[in-house]
Design a protein around this motif. Sequence first.
Motif, PDB file in Angstrom:
ATOM      1  N   THR A  25       5.813   4.737  -0.949  1.00 19.19           N
ATOM      2  CA  THR A  25       5.082   4.155  -2.352  1.00 19.19           C
ATOM      3  C   THR A  25       5.336   2.504  -2.318  1.00 19.19           C
ATOM      4  N   ASN A  26       4.199   2.058  -2.704  1.00 11.29           N
ATOM      5  CA  ASN A  26       4.304   0.453  -2.696  1.00 11.29           C
ATOM      6  C   ASN A  26       4.911  -0.225  -1.545  1.00 11.29           C
ATOM      7  N   ASP A  29       5.750  -2.626   1.565  1.00  7.43           N
ATOM      8  CA  ASP A  29       5.923  -4.013   1.591  1.00  7.43           C
ATOM      9  C   ASP A  29       6.505  -4.147   2.880  1.00  7.43           C
ATOM     10  N   THR A  75      -3.611   3.966   0.873  1.00  2.00           N
ATOM     11  CA  THR A  75      -4.166   3.454  -0.284  1.00  2.00           C
ATOM     12  C   THR A  75      -3.823   2.051  -0.668  1.00  2.00           C
ATOM     13  N   LYS A  76      -4.891   1.218  -0.740  1.00  2.00           N
ATOM     14  CA  LYS A  76      -4.761  -0.170  -0.842  1.00  2.00           C
ATOM     15  C   LYS A  76      -4.060  -0.613  -2.341  1.00  2.00           C
ATOM     16  N   LYS A  77      -2.863  -1.336  -2.409  1.00  2.00           N
ATOM     17  CA  LYS A  77      -2.573  -2.228  -3.577  1.00  2.00           C
ATOM     18  C   LYS A  77      -2.780  -3.745  -3.609  1.00  2.00           C
ATOM     19  N   VAL A  78      -2.283  -4.391  -2.701  1.00  2.00           N
ATOM     20  CA  VAL A  78      -2.504  -5.740  -2.411  1.00  2.00           C
ATOM     21  C   VAL A  78      -2.893  -5.615  -0.819  1.00  2.00           C
ATOM     22  N   PHE A 115       0.739  -1.002   0.013  1.00  2.00           N
ATOM     23  CA  PHE A 115      -0.022   0.254   0.247  1.00  2.00           C
ATOM     24  C   PHE A 115       1.078   1.290  -0.082  1.00  2.00           C
ATOM     25  N   ASP A 116       0.293   2.341  -0.401  1.00  2.00           N
ATOM     26  CA  ASP A 116       0.942   3.848  -0.236  1.00  2.00           C
ATOM     27  C   ASP A 116       0.432   4.460   0.960  1.00  2.00           C
TER      28      ASP A 116
END
Length: 437
Positions: free
Chosen positions: A389-390, A392, A421-424, A378-379
């Motif tokens: 950013t991204n 993990d 902000t959700k990514k995975v 997520f960001d």
Amino acid sequence: MSRSSVRRLAAAVSAAALAGAGVALAAPAQAAAYDLVVTDVRPAQPGVQATGSYVAFEATIKNAGTAATPAGIAHGVAFTVNGRAVTWDDTSRDPLAPGASRVIRATGGPAGSSYWQAGTGQFTLGATVDDVNRIKGEANESNNTRTAPLTVTPLKPVSTIIAAPASTQKDFEANHSKAVTVSWAPVPGQPVGAAYSVSELPAYDTCSSGGPVWKSITASNSMTFEMTAGAQCGNSGEVYITRYQVTTVGTHGAQEATNWSTVECEWSNHFDRYRHYQQSTGLGCTGQSGLFDFEDPTWALIDAGAAAPTRGWEGDSGYDKGSVHYADFPGLSEEQKTSRWGWSRYEARVTDQYIGYPNTARLTFVEPTFTRAGQRVFDVKVNGKVVATNLDIFAKVGRGKPYIVQVPVDATNGAVTIEATKKVDNPIIATIEVVHG
């Protein structure tokens, strides 16, 4: 005819002659019709008496006869213990009607006292009415005494003493009360009149003044009061640390029994920058859950996922959504073990005095679940600016370890906004700190 027969015959003839002459004859003397008895004898406070106490005795007397007792003559009641006179009363002088009863209480004694000081043991208590035979001619002089068993035991000390904050968390946040409740288990078999005197003792009295503070006496098994003893010196604020003494007391003269608590209570209100809070108030007692509040906190210190404040941290607040996650990994602090999972926005409020000044936002993330990179991404933004950013967490530090993102911020509007902000999978966060400087 014998001489005795002649005398009886002469007497009969004389009586008959007198009666024939109209002379009245006196009837034979009749026995008095009043009869005093004791129907009950007891201590004025019935029950088991306390060793050393001064005991007053009472008796109930009754006129079992058919005529009232003479006016102005004392009925007189002597009280005995094991057959020895200890007290008495000689003030009851009004006539006692047939069938009537009266309670008599001791008003004097051999030593000038109307009380008997109790020793320990089993005794026989007695009461005798008309003790020195002032009232002549009772119908029955052999029924004036009654006895009863009398038990005397020492007062017993209380057992385990417990102390706990008296306020709820909500009330404590509103008033920072020093109120504690001290309690103890009921003591079976206490003598009559037993009560409990509670004192507050300094646990670590480092000040030059101050000592034990007596609180009150109660007949119950608990007492609630404000802490006033145990003020500590040399602290960066106000601190009280106390323990408690409970003394079993009885009626006048009773030998007291005291017990001291091993538990302590501490109330504090102080500044400690090393624990990340400006002014914090707390109240805790040994073995009990404590109460904490942040009075005018300088910084925002949010323990994400925490249900209530803990020392140095506010409870979870300012979030938009999500759920609580707990994971206990070696090396994590208490506040890092709780997280909020599935959030997208936090607002951390700061106090007015630091609005417009440089501050630092410190965000701590812990991956509690996944075991390989790419499973949670997520960001992160702070006040609208991307700071990660991204992100993990596992890829950064692995599972169950803290990863910190720290950036300078300006709390212009009295708050710092953190967004994810959700990514995975869902974003997760353990703590949010906004500190001055």
